[in-house]
Design a protein around this motif. Structure first.
Motif, PDB file in Angstrom:
ATOM      1  N   ARG A   1      52.526  48.084 -16.352  1.00 42.49           N
ATOM      2  CA  ARG A   1      53.243  47.419 -17.442  1.00 42.49           C
ATOM      3  C   ARG A   1      52.956  45.915 -17.486  1.00 42.49           C
ATOM      4  NH1 ARG A   1      59.604  47.071 -18.682  1.00 42.49           N
ATOM      5  NH2 ARG A   1      59.411  46.722 -20.906  1.00 42.49           N
ATOM      6  N   CYS A   2      53.081  45.240 -16.345  1.00 45.67           N
ATOM      7  CA  CYS A   2      52.935  43.777 -16.340  1.00 45.67           C
ATOM      8  C   CYS A   2      51.678  43.301 -15.619  1.00 45.67           C
ATOM      9  CB  CYS A   2      54.166  43.116 -15.739  1.00 45.67           C
ATOM     10  SG  CYS A   2      54.324  43.340 -13.949  1.00 45.67           S
TER      11      CYS A   2
ATOM     12  N   PRO B   1      60.730  45.603 -10.768  1.00 51.04           N
ATOM     13  CA  PRO B   1      61.384  45.069 -11.974  1.00 51.04           C
ATOM     14  C   PRO B   1      61.019  45.865 -13.246  1.00 51.04           C
ATOM     15  CG  PRO B   1      60.526  43.259 -10.671  1.00 51.04           C
ATOM     16  CD  PRO B   1      60.003  44.529 -10.060  1.00 51.04           C
ATOM     17  N   CYS B   2      59.753  46.225 -13.387  1.00 52.06           N
ATOM     18  CA  CYS B   2      59.355  46.995 -14.569  1.00 52.06           C
ATOM     19  C   CYS B   2      59.932  48.408 -14.539  1.00 52.06           C
ATOM     20  CB  CYS B   2      57.825  47.036 -14.691  1.00 52.06           C
ATOM     21  SG  CYS B   2      57.101  45.475 -15.230  1.00 52.06           S
ATOM     22  N   GLN B   3      59.976  49.027 -13.360  1.00 47.10           N
ATOM     23  CA  GLN B   3      60.580  50.358 -13.253  1.00 47.10           C
ATOM     24  C   GLN B   3      62.047  50.313 -13.617  1.00 47.10           C
ATOM     25  OE1 GLN B   3      58.829  53.418 -12.216  1.00 47.10           O
ATOM     26  NE2 GLN B   3      60.596  54.062 -13.376  1.00 47.10           N
ATOM     27  N   GLN B   4      62.748  49.254 -13.192  1.00 49.05           N
ATOM     28  CA  GLN B   4      64.161  49.111 -13.532  1.00 49.05           C
ATOM     29  C   GLN B   4      64.335  48.952 -15.034  1.00 49.05           C
ATOM     30  OE1 GLN B   4      65.138  45.849 -10.882  1.00 49.05           O
ATOM     31  NE2 GLN B   4      65.942  47.254  -9.330  1.00 49.05           N
ATOM     32  N   LYS B   5      63.456  48.186 -15.684  1.00 51.81           N
ATOM     33  CA  LYS B   5      63.530  48.028 -17.138  1.00 51.81           C
ATOM     34  C   LYS B   5      63.305  49.347 -17.837  1.00 51.81           C
ATOM     35  CE  LYS B   5      61.989  43.241 -17.060  1.00 51.81           C
ATOM     36  NZ  LYS B   5      60.829  42.341 -17.254  1.00 51.81           N
ATOM     37  N   LEU B   6      62.354  50.144 -17.341  1.00 46.48           N
ATOM     38  CA  LEU B   6      62.064  51.438 -17.947  1.00 46.48           C
ATOM     39  C   LEU B   6      63.217  52.420 -17.773  1.00 46.48           C
ATOM     40  CD1 LEU B   6      58.336  51.847 -16.883  1.00 46.48           C
ATOM     41  CD2 LEU B   6      59.186  51.520 -19.196  1.00 46.48           C
TER      42      LEU B   6
ATOM     43  N   GLY C   1      66.285  51.593 -17.715  1.00 50.86           N
ATOM     44  CA  GLY C   1      67.419  51.135 -18.510  1.00 50.86           C
ATOM     45  C   GLY C   1      68.387  50.427 -17.692  1.00 50.86           C
TER      46      GLY C   1
END
Length: 100
Positions: free
Chosen positions: A72-73, A93-98, A100
């Motif tokens: 993602r990043c 951090p990206c997994q947490q955003k995905l 939700g």
């Protein structure tokens, strides 16, 4: 242990796990003729196929040289995360955003 040695060992582990899961899938898809086991076997087959897909994708990323980078990043995924979840595609951090 340096990163190259660690990555080589991880690749060997993933390859072995892929072989193990492939053998497991072969066993699970053999028709036992027991209708009582059909539902359980279907769930085990689905889980095994998912595991194989994750392992295969990680091995492809290793071969392509993109293993360990967040999809993602683009930042490096922490080695500790990869040791626990070798097929991880995203940094925390990206997994947490995905999620939700």
């Amino acid at each position: 242990m340096n990163d190259r040695t660690w990555l080589t060992q991880l690749e060997a582990t993933l390859t072995q796990e892929h072989e193990t899961q492939t053998a497991r899938l072969t066993q699970l898809t053999a028709d036992t003729g027991d209708p009582a086991e059909a539902h359980t076997n279907a769930a085990l087959i689905a889980a095994t196929r998912h595991s194989l897909e994750q392992i295969s994708a990680a091995l492809r990323r290793m071969a392509a040289g993109s293993y360990g980078s967040c999809e993602r990043c683009g930042t490096a995924i922490a080695r500790e995360r990869l040791e626990i979840l070798p097929h991880a595609r995203f940094c925390v951090p990206c997994q947490q955003k995905l999620n939700g």
